[in-house]
Design a protein around this motif. Structure first.
Motif, PDB file in Angstrom:
ATOM      1  N   SER A  57       0.859  -0.990  -0.056  1.00 31.25           N
ATOM      2  CA  SER A  57       0.360   0.153  -0.084  1.00 31.25           C
ATOM      3  C   SER A  57       0.763   1.121   0.227  1.00 31.25           C
ATOM      4  O   SER A  57       0.385   2.153  -0.349  1.00 31.25           O
ATOM      5  N   GLY A  58       2.554   1.367   0.571  1.00 31.87           N
ATOM      6  CA  GLY A  58       2.995   2.073   0.023  1.00 31.87           C
ATOM      7  C   GLY A  58       3.630   2.557  -1.057  1.00 31.87           C
ATOM      8  O   GLY A  58       4.413   3.569  -1.217  1.00 31.87           O
ATOM      9  N   LEU A  59       3.275   1.098  -1.975  1.00 30.05           N
ATOM     10  CA  LEU A  59       3.858   2.113  -3.327  1.00 30.05           C
ATOM     11  C   LEU A  59       3.278   3.216  -4.117  1.00 30.05           C
ATOM     12  O   LEU A  59       1.682   2.951  -4.231  1.00 30.05           O
ATOM     13  N   GLU A  60       3.869   3.775  -4.083  1.00 32.01           N
ATOM     14  CA  GLU A  60       3.441   5.474  -4.852  1.00 32.01           C
ATOM     15  C   GLU A  60       4.132   5.836  -6.136  1.00 32.01           C
ATOM     16  O   GLU A  60       5.083   5.385  -5.994  1.00 32.01           O
ATOM     17  N   GLY A  61       3.639   6.616  -7.145  1.00 33.84           N
ATOM     18  CA  GLY A  61       4.041   6.924  -7.799  1.00 33.84           C
ATOM     19  C   GLY A  61       5.091   8.610  -8.303  1.00 33.84           C
ATOM     20  O   GLY A  61       6.290   8.542  -9.364  1.00 33.84           O
ATOM     21  N   TRP A  62       5.184   8.632  -6.389  1.00 32.87           N
ATOM     22  CA  TRP A  62       6.133  10.062  -6.733  1.00 32.87           C
ATOM     23  C   TRP A  62       6.343  10.568  -5.351  1.00 32.87           C
ATOM     24  O   TRP A  62       5.671  10.248  -4.548  1.00 32.87           O
ATOM     25  N   PRO A  63       7.547  10.691  -4.447  1.00 33.78           N
ATOM     26  CA  PRO A  63       8.351  10.294  -3.495  1.00 33.78           C
ATOM     27  C   PRO A  63       7.576  12.170  -2.922  1.00 33.78           C
ATOM     28  O   PRO A  63       8.417  13.211  -2.844  1.00 33.78           O
ATOM     29  N   GLN A  64       6.450  12.568  -2.814  1.00 31.33           N
ATOM     30  CA  GLN A  64       6.204  13.771  -2.114  1.00 31.33           C
ATOM     31  C   GLN A  64       6.617  13.319  -0.413  1.00 31.33           C
ATOM     32  O   GLN A  64       7.592  14.282  -0.141  1.00 31.33           O
ATOM     33  N   THR A  65       6.811  12.552   0.177  1.00 36.28           N
ATOM     34  CA  THR A  65       7.479  12.311   1.316  1.00 36.28           C
ATOM     35  C   THR A  65       9.301  11.350   0.978  1.00 36.28           C
ATOM     36  O   THR A  65       8.542  10.580   0.485  1.00 36.28           O
ATOM     37  N   LEU A  66       9.482  11.126   1.481  1.00 33.95           N
ATOM     38  CA  LEU A  66      10.760  10.345   1.592  1.00 33.95           C
ATOM     39  C   LEU A  66      10.508   8.484   1.282  1.00 33.95           C
ATOM     40  O   LEU A  66       9.529   7.914   1.400  1.00 33.95           O
ATOM     41  N   GLY A  67      11.282   8.409   0.582  1.00 29.96           N
ATOM     42  CA  GLY A  67      10.717   7.634  -0.082  1.00 29.96           C
ATOM     43  C   GLY A  67      12.407   6.510  -1.236  1.00 29.96           C
ATOM     44  O   GLY A  67      13.212   7.159  -1.269  1.00 29.96           O
ATOM     45  N   VAL A  68      11.853   5.071  -1.266  1.00 29.27           N
ATOM     46  CA  VAL A  68      13.359   4.290  -2.137  1.00 29.27           C
ATOM     47  C   VAL A  68      12.386   3.771  -3.541  1.00 29.27           C
ATOM     48  O   VAL A  68      11.652   3.388  -3.481  1.00 29.27           O
ATOM     49  N   SER A  69      13.376   4.128  -4.261  1.00 27.08           N
ATOM     50  CA  SER A  69      13.328   3.165  -5.570  1.00 27.08           C
ATOM     51  C   SER A  69      14.767   2.912  -6.401  1.00 27.08           C
ATOM     52  O   SER A  69      15.649   3.067  -5.657  1.00 27.08           O
ATOM     53  N   GLY A  70      14.043   2.166  -7.895  1.00 33.67           N
ATOM     54  CA  GLY A  70      15.394   2.111  -8.456  1.00 33.67           C
ATOM     55  C   GLY A  70      14.986   1.289  -9.639  1.00 33.67           C
ATOM     56  O   GLY A  70      14.406   1.893 -10.404  1.00 33.67           O
ATOM     57  N   THR A  71      15.889   1.155  -9.860  1.00 28.98           N
ATOM     58  CA  THR A  71      15.998   0.422 -11.788  1.00 28.98           C
ATOM     59  C   THR A  71      17.298  -0.445 -12.092  1.00 28.98           C
ATOM     60  O   THR A  71      18.166  -0.517 -11.419  1.00 28.98           O
ATOM     61  N   ILE A  72      17.377  -1.168 -13.029  1.00 28.42           N
ATOM     62  CA  ILE A  72      18.416  -2.212 -13.266  1.00 28.42           C
ATOM     63  C   ILE A  72      17.975  -2.749 -14.653  1.00 28.42           C
ATOM     64  O   ILE A  72      17.132  -2.471 -15.598  1.00 28.42           O
ATOM     65  N   ASN A  73      19.597  -2.167 -15.219  1.00 28.01           N
ATOM     66  CA  ASN A  73      19.320  -1.741 -17.194  1.00 28.01           C
ATOM     67  C   ASN A  73      20.250  -3.567 -16.706  1.00 28.01           C
ATOM     68  O   ASN A  73      21.238  -3.858 -16.308  1.00 28.01           O
ATOM     69  N   ALA A  74      20.254  -4.627 -18.454  1.00 27.56           N
ATOM     70  CA  ALA A  74      21.180  -4.989 -18.605  1.00 27.56           C
ATOM     71  C   ALA A  74      21.153  -5.343 -20.318  1.00 27.56           C
ATOM     72  O   ALA A  74      20.143  -5.358 -20.902  1.00 27.56           O
ATOM     73  N   GLU A  75      22.108  -5.983 -20.931  1.00 35.48           N
ATOM     74  CA  GLU A  75      22.351  -5.938 -22.320  1.00 35.48           C
ATOM     75  C   GLU A  75      23.732  -6.844 -22.680  1.00 35.48           C
ATOM     76  O   GLU A  75      24.489  -6.693 -22.097  1.00 35.48           O
ATOM     77  N   ILE A  76      22.914  -8.259 -23.901  1.00 33.58           N
ATOM     78  CA  ILE A  76      24.335  -8.452 -24.206  1.00 33.58           C
ATOM     79  C   ILE A  76      24.188  -9.007 -25.529  1.00 33.58           C
ATOM     80  O   ILE A  76      22.927  -8.169 -26.040  1.00 33.58           O
ATOM     81  N   ARG A  77      24.916  -8.154 -26.529  1.00 35.73           N
ATOM     82  CA  ARG A  77      25.241  -7.290 -27.476  1.00 35.73           C
ATOM     83  C   ARG A  77      25.826  -8.304 -28.115  1.00 35.73           C
ATOM     84  O   ARG A  77      27.543  -8.475 -27.930  1.00 35.73           O
ATOM     85  N   THR A  78      25.977  -8.847 -29.883  1.00 34.76           N
ATOM     86  CA  THR A  78      26.697  -8.983 -30.981  1.00 34.76           C
ATOM     87  C   THR A  78      27.098  -7.949 -31.965  1.00 34.76           C
ATOM     88  O   THR A  78      26.210  -8.434 -32.033  1.00 34.76           O
ATOM     89  N   SER A  79      28.462  -8.190 -33.015  1.00 38.24           N
ATOM     90  CA  SER A  79      28.394  -7.462 -33.740  1.00 38.24           C
ATOM     91  C   SER A  79      28.779  -8.399 -35.060  1.00 38.24           C
ATOM     92  O   SER A  79      30.234  -8.500 -34.314  1.00 38.24           O
ATOM     93  N   LEU A  80      28.974  -8.323 -36.550  1.00 33.46           N
ATOM     94  CA  LEU A  80      29.434  -9.412 -36.068  1.00 33.46           C
ATOM     95  C   LEU A  80      29.244  -8.726 -38.381  1.00 33.46           C
ATOM     96  O   LEU A  80      29.024  -8.371 -38.616  1.00 33.46           O
ATOM     97  N   LEU A  81      30.340  -9.394 -39.234  1.00 38.29           N
ATOM     98  CA  LEU A  81      30.539  -8.820 -41.049  1.00 38.29           C
ATOM     99  C   LEU A  81      30.898  -7.569 -39.995  1.00 38.29           C
ATOM    100  O   LEU A  81      30.437  -6.904 -40.804  1.00 38.29           O
ATOM    101  N   ASN A  82      31.639  -7.297 -39.476  1.00 37.13           N
ATOM    102  CA  ASN A  82      32.128  -5.658 -39.566  1.00 37.13           C
ATOM    103  C   ASN A  82      31.048  -4.563 -40.054  1.00 37.13           C
ATOM    104  O   ASN A  82      30.998  -3.526 -40.300  1.00 37.13           O
ATOM    105  N   ASN A  83      30.728  -5.280 -38.409  1.00 37.16           N
ATOM    106  CA  ASN A  83      29.368  -4.032 -37.920  1.00 37.16           C
ATOM    107  C   ASN A  83      28.447  -4.277 -38.485  1.00 37.16           C
ATOM    108  O   ASN A  83      27.070  -3.311 -38.399  1.00 37.16           O
ATOM    109  N   ARG A  84      28.118  -4.985 -39.679  1.00 33.22           N
ATOM    110  CA  ARG A  84      26.702  -4.964 -40.537  1.00 33.22           C
ATOM    111  C   ARG A  84      25.643  -5.386 -39.851  1.00 33.22           C
ATOM    112  O   ARG A  84      24.554  -5.080 -40.503  1.00 33.22           O
TER     113      ARG A  84
END
Length: 292
Positions: free
Chosen positions: A260-287
């Motif tokens: 019930s304390g999950l909110e969209g904006w920290p009008q009072t002191l709050g904590v949140s975060g984010t995680i991003n991940a990527e794995i990528r390959t390039s072949l044929l001289n970056n084509r």
């Protein structure tokens, strides 16, 4: 009534270092894209792919092509491109510190590297206005981590995230901007009305239509359905459009660390975060670039 800001204070401390893995994509907000588009229009490099983002390797390849035409570049352009090349080219070095670890092997044909970065950032701002109701102050305290590296010349990976402890109160300019009724609800019969059965928005709309949109008659028969309104909020802690949140989605308010304390904006002191991940390959001289 026109309000004027008298002062705004911003402080920021960032601990970060960067060694980009060549097969990882470069954020489309990077200024390098604008530079490449300008040089491409002048015929200083091959036609670049229409789909973005590009990998770091593809951008470095284009920068090297452009620098081969240095006689057609201004002194400022050459400086900017050479600085980018120096900053983002892979460096053969080992780094060990509390905030930055970089290890790699010495096998040229099958390179392997691992890099860890840790950062701290703090920022805050406040304003003083002619109307004291607008006086607000907000802050962000952010810890971040970044794991990335190479698995051979063709595959790079990255996992990065941040944790943000913040308070960013907003001034409420109004909460009665009417945008319609809750069409998906069924409403119980209301007291002191002619109708004694549950009803929905369609029944209320029919009553309006049958009585030449006379709201008083429809209200007397059914009672007005629940109204949908929009709250109008303004960030007065920062200059207009100067604040950009770094956390993703919603956040937990520290005064209520439950669902019930999950909110969209920290009008009072709050904590949140984010995680991003990527794995990528390039072949044929970056084509060909494949990533997830």
């Amino acid at each position: 009534m026109k309000k004027k800001i008298f002062c705004s204070v911003l402080f920021s401390v960032l601990i970060v270092s960067a060694f980009a893995q060549n097969n990882l994509s470069v954020d489309v907000d990077s200024e390098i894209y604008r530079i490449l588009e300008n040089c491409q229009s002048r015929g200083l490099c091959d036609i670049l792919p229409g789909a973005k983002p590009y990998t770091q390797n593809r951008i470095l390849q284009a920068v090297n092509e452009i620098l081969e035409n240095e006689d057609r570049l201004s002194a400022v352009e050459k400086t900017v491109l050479n600085d980018y090349l120096e900053e983002h080219s892979q460096k053969e070095e080992k780094i060990v510190s509390k905030t930055h670890l970089r290890l790699q092997n010495n096998i040229k044909d099958v390179p392997f590297s691992f890099e860890y970065l840790f950062g701290l950032e703090a920022s805050g701002s406040g304003g003083l206005y002619t109307d004291s109701d607008f006086n607000m102050g907000g802050f962000d305290f952010i810890t971040s981590f970044d794991f990335k590296g190479d698995i051979s010349r063709y595959v790079s990976y990255e996992l990065k995230g941040l944790l943000d402890i913040t308070r960013m109160p907003l001034y409420e300019c109004g909460n009665d901007y009417f945008v319609g009724y809750n069409w998906f609800d069924t409403f119980p019969a209301k007291k002191d009305t002619e109708n004694k059965d549950p009803y929905d928005v369609g029944d209320y709309a029919d009553a309006l239509a049958d009585n030449d949109n006379d709201k008083s008659i429809a209200d007397a028969k059914y009672g007005e359905p629940d109204r949908r309104t929009i709250r109008t909020l303004k960030n007065t802690s920062y200059l207009p459009f100067a604040y950009k949140k770094k956390w993703g989605g919603q956040m937990y308010l520290l005064e209520n660390m439950s669902a019930s304390g999950l909110e969209g904006w920290p009008q009072t002191l709050g904590v949140s975060g984010t995680i991003n991940a990527e794995i990528r390959t390039s072949l044929l001289n970056n084509r060909v670039s494949i990533g997830a």
